[in-house]
Enzyme design. Structure first.
Site, PDB file in Angstrom:
ATOM      1  N   ASP A 180       0.991  -1.164  -0.067  1.00 57.87           N
ATOM      2  CA  ASP A 180       0.076  -0.004  -0.056  1.00 57.87           C
ATOM      3  C   ASP A 180       0.892   1.305  -0.101  1.00 57.87           C
ATOM      4  O   ASP A 180       2.053   1.359  -0.490  1.00 57.87           O
ATOM      5  CB  ASP A 180      -0.946   0.093   1.285  1.00 57.87           C
ATOM      6  CG  ASP A 180      -2.245   0.461   0.895  1.00 57.87           C
ATOM      7  OD1 ASP A 180      -2.422   1.872   0.654  1.00 57.87           O
ATOM      8  OD2 ASP A 180      -3.449  -0.012   0.779  1.00 57.87           O
ATOM      9  N   HIS A 238      -3.834   6.309   2.958  1.00 56.86           N
ATOM     10  CA  HIS A 238      -4.723   4.954   2.792  1.00 56.86           C
ATOM     11  C   HIS A 238      -3.799   3.600   3.450  1.00 56.86           C
ATOM     12  O   HIS A 238      -4.650   2.930   3.839  1.00 56.86           O
ATOM     13  CB  HIS A 238      -4.331   4.942   1.107  1.00 56.86           C
ATOM     14  CG  HIS A 238      -5.026   3.942   0.490  1.00 56.86           C
ATOM     15  ND1 HIS A 238      -5.009   2.682   0.322  1.00 56.86           N
ATOM     16  CD2 HIS A 238      -6.622   4.018   0.084  1.00 56.86           C
ATOM     17  CE1 HIS A 238      -5.882   2.027  -0.132  1.00 56.86           C
ATOM     18  NE2 HIS A 238      -6.876   2.624  -0.575  1.00 56.86           N
ATOM     19  N   SER A 557     -10.962  -0.803  -0.772  1.00 57.77           N
ATOM     20  CA  SER A 557      -9.955  -0.838  -0.057  1.00 57.77           C
ATOM     21  C   SER A 557      -9.911  -1.160   1.484  1.00 57.77           C
ATOM     22  O   SER A 557      -9.052  -1.798   2.058  1.00 57.77           O
ATOM     23  CB  SER A 557      -9.059   0.391  -0.234  1.00 57.77           C
ATOM     24  OG  SER A 557      -8.316   0.638  -1.443  1.00 57.77           O
TER      25      SER A 557
END
Length: 770
Positions: A180, A238, A557
């Site tokens: 990620d 994220h 996600s």
């Protein structure tokens, strides 16, 4: 769809925007990455796949890199001598640069495990030269892929000292590798109280500076962003979010911060910044496999026509061969069909659903009607007094006024008023509120887009706001048009638990059928992915005195790491299960009903179809004791790929060795021993076999029950399976025949289930009519 919806759809479909949102600026931002394309020299990063010589044995990574280098073009004034080791083999593909040369290194990454090949800076002419070298397979310019929590564990039935958490020891000893955008190492979500040291097999590294440190929870952190020398600290949130769950934002969604697998170890591989370059992704996966992870969690990707051109899928094949479970997000291109990403059968493809928590903000109109929406920002001092309500109209050059785009309200009287804004357009949901605030507006009601329907988001707004459904937005517009003095306010009601319609499929969650392989049903499963609370690298509340920062984010996600954690629990409880067995346990025990004991619904409040939910919504407790599993050996996938008529070159890219399909046991794609069925139905009967392995009680009997799709007759032989031992395998046949019903249908769905006194093993059936 109108033009703005189509623009967003294609933007997301072709690989930009994460978290269910696509922004116009994403394209230009990603194009600005200097490590992707060098326009002046016409050089860009290529992924090069090779075939190892049959008579060569490479024992060291340096040897391999030297061989890779040998494929790159050499300057005319240099004499290159190839040695016999692996390093020379690599180096012989690359140009040799003198010590005083200003030419940047051609080699970007030399991959050791995940693929046979490397990433390098090349021109089209370089590739043409390289094609003549022995061992060359293929080269293509890399793509840039998009990045696609406290209450959700409770919603999944995970409770302290009870059930699956207790029986799996909270995932103790399992290593989850997260591919990620990095991590916030000092966040309290990654403390290691009660954690044991990593297992002896761990070979990873902690590449942090003196400001940060790894521990027994966060055991490895590495960066693979070649455009930057920075360490793997998260710069967009994220990665931190997907690696964690959180406590509260603005005092809402209070709870104890706990992950799905609290005692599992985390290894972080930063491969994303503005976007996720394929060369970096492969490098991160390469390292994770070598480091010894048990589960790979990958919340990024894009749809692909062929598996050999999708780096995540190619890398996942090697991971699967080594016993690593790979969980991937399905993508945020829903609710449109044929939009699924990460669609290979050797990965778990995860769609997104809601949980039963909302952070409620209710729009109250002057006619006393109330419409429930959501907002994380819940100001306690916002008065309940009705204020003038306005819907800005397009006016000449201000076509984006209904979307409350930046600057579009400058000539509109919104001061002290509640402004109704349309979702979509060239601005984010939060930035719409900023536009209203800058123009003097007191509050905002955000009306959903038609295709998003009832999927609303709890955002950290900059002013009092609520996000309501499309249907409710139409009613608010009708009210505005019905009176000369429309009025409204927003009532903030805080966190509400117990929405009986949950889980509901999120509008953005990508859907099947599986364009890359119609004979494999995708997504496999859905899990929590809407308004998920988890760690964040910086305070959204502008607090400077705390590291306990959290945010609420939506997207597949967010659903992917939920399933990664569940896979870690199952791996801890069943260390001998293969990745396919773990996937089977998750799929065949999934739920099809919501909390109201009715079929799971989609964003339009209609029963969700099989291409939205796959096998259904994950149920961790049931998955830990599935009774039977559908197992798949790595070589079975080769027979499957041959059945897809993949070329030898494509197979070398995926399998990393030459494959002659004429000598393999080629099978149709629907014959793969998958836990679901996806059948392309013509006029002729089709028969497929499945083999189940008994992982329940040694002595047990299962009987079949069939719920055939409309227009198809389904028969199973035998109709009873009698087991006498654990790990015993038995095979059954399923025949699909076209019947008279549903002749004009495009698709249909059904299922079959095997039932014992203790277990129900359910396999969904998707039919695509020719």
């Amino acid at each position: 769809m109108d033009s703005s919806q189509m623009a967003e759809y294609y933007c997301r479909m072709w690989g930009w925007g994460g978290g269910g949102v696509c922004q116009d600026e994403d394209i230009s931002v990603m194009a600005s990455r200097s490590d992707i394309v060098d326009e002046q020299s016409n050089v860009e990063t290529y992924i090069v796949h090779l075939k190892k010589p049959d008579d060569r044995v490479f024992t060291q990574s340096d040897d391999l890199e030297s061989w890779y280098q040998s494929f790159l073009p050499k300057p005319d004034d240099r004499v290159f001598t190839q040695s016999d080791d692996l390093e020379s083999w690599y180096q012989s593909f690359l140009p040799v640069t003198t010590a005083d040369s200003n030419e940047p290194p051609r080699m970007v990454y030399a991959y050791r495990t995940v693929v046979t090949g490397f990433a390098a800076k090349l021109s089209a002419a370089d590739v043409k030269t390289m094609e003549k070298k022995d061992g060359f397979v293929t080269a293509r310019p890399q793509k840039v892929l998009p990045l696609h929590t406290t209450h959700s564990p409770n919603f999944l039935g995970l409770q302290q000292n009870l059930g699956v958490w207790s029986s799996t020891n909270y995932g103790k000893g399992v290593i989850i590798g997260v591919i990620d955008s990095g991590i916030s190492p000092n966040h309290p979500s990654f403390r290691d109280e009660g954690m044991s040291p990593p297992p002896a097999k761990w070979k990873g590294k902690c590449e942090l500076n003196s400001t940060y440190a790894c521990n027994n929870k966060l055991i490895g952190v590495r960066s693979f962003i070649r455009a930057s020398d920075e360490i793997a600290v998260d710069d967009n949130g994220h990665g931190t979010h997907t690696a964690s769950t959180g406590a509260n934002v603005f005092g809402n969604a209070n709870g104890t911060a706990v992950g799905v697998a609290p005692l599992a170890h985390l290894a972080i591989y930063k491969v994303c910044s503005l976007g996720c370059a394929e060369s970096d992704i492969l490098a991160g996966m390469d390292a994770a496999i070598e480091d010894g992870v048990d589960v790979l969690s990958i919340s990024l990707g894009r749809f692909s026509d062929t598996f050999s051109e999708a780096s995540v899928i190619v890398g996942a094949f090697t991971a699967m061969q080594k016993g690593i479970f790979v969980s991937c997000s399905a993508g945020n291109s829903g609710p449109f069909n044929l939009s699924i990403a990460n669609e290979a059968p050797w990965v778990l493809t995860v769609g997104a659903s809601t949980i039963d928590r909302s952070i409620r903000a209710t729009a109250l109109l002057g006619n006393t009607e109330e419409f429930d929406g959501e907002s994380v920002f819940q100001p306690k001092d916002f008065p309940p007094t009705l204020l003038p309500l306005v819907y800005p109209q397009s006016n000449g050059t201000e076509d984006y006024a209904p979307f409350c785009a930046t600057g579009s309200l400058n000539n509109t009287d919104v001061k002290g008023k509640v402004v109704l804004c349309d979702a979509g357009g060239p601005v984010t949901r939060v930035d719409k509120g900023q536009t209203v605030k800058d123009a003097g507006g007191a509050a905002m009601i955000l009306m959903n887009q038609d295709y998003r329907a009832y999927t609303t988001f709890a955002d950290v707004h900059v002013l009092p706001a609520t996000h309501v459904s499309y249907a409710d937005g139409l009613k608010i517009k009708a009210y505005i048009n019905s009176t000369s003095r429309p009025m409204a306010t927003i009532l903030f009601k805080g966190t509400i638990i117990g929405a009986n319609h949950a889980p509901m499929v999120a509008a953005f969650s990508s859907r099947g059928p599986n364009g890359a392989s119609l004979g494999i049903l995708k997504p496999d499963i859905i899990g929590p992915g809407v308004n998920i609370l988890a760690a964040w690298p910086f305070s959204v509340e502008n607090k400077t005195d705390t590291k306990s920062t959290f945010n609420i984010v939506s997207g597949t996600s967010m659903s992917c790491p939920h399933l990664s954690g569940i896979a870690a629990l199952l791996k801890a409880a069943h260390p001998n299960w293969s990745p396919a067995a773990i996937k089977s346990a998750i799929m065949t025990t999934a739920d099809q009903l919501n909390l109201d004991n009715k079929p799971i619904i989609n964003e339009r409040l209609l029963p969700a179809d099989i291409f939205a939910i796959g096998a259904g919504h994950v149920n961790p407790s049931k998955a830990n004791d599935p009774g039977l599993v559908y197992d798949i050996q790595p070589d079975d996938y080769i027979s499957y790929l041959c059945g897809l008529n993949y070329t030898r070159r494509q197979l070398i890219v995926i399998v990393q060795r030459p494959v002659n399909c004429s000598k393999e046991s080629t099978i149709p794609e629907a014959q793969l021993n998958y836990p679901s069925f996806s059948i392309i139905m013509g006029s002729t009967d089709q028969t497929y076999t499945r083999t189940v392995t008994n992982v329940g009680e040694a002595i047990s009997s299962y009987t079949v029950e069939i719920f055939p799709p409309q227009g198809v007759d389904v028969s199973v032989k035998p109709t009873r399976l009698d087991f006498s031992d654990v790990n015993q395998q038995m095979t059954y046949q399923v025949t699909f025949s076209r019947s008279t019903g549903g002749m004009n249908a495009i698709s249909a769905q059904g299922f079959l289930k095997w039932t014992s006194t203790k277990h129900v093993v359910r396999s969904p059936i998707a039919i695509l009519f020719e």
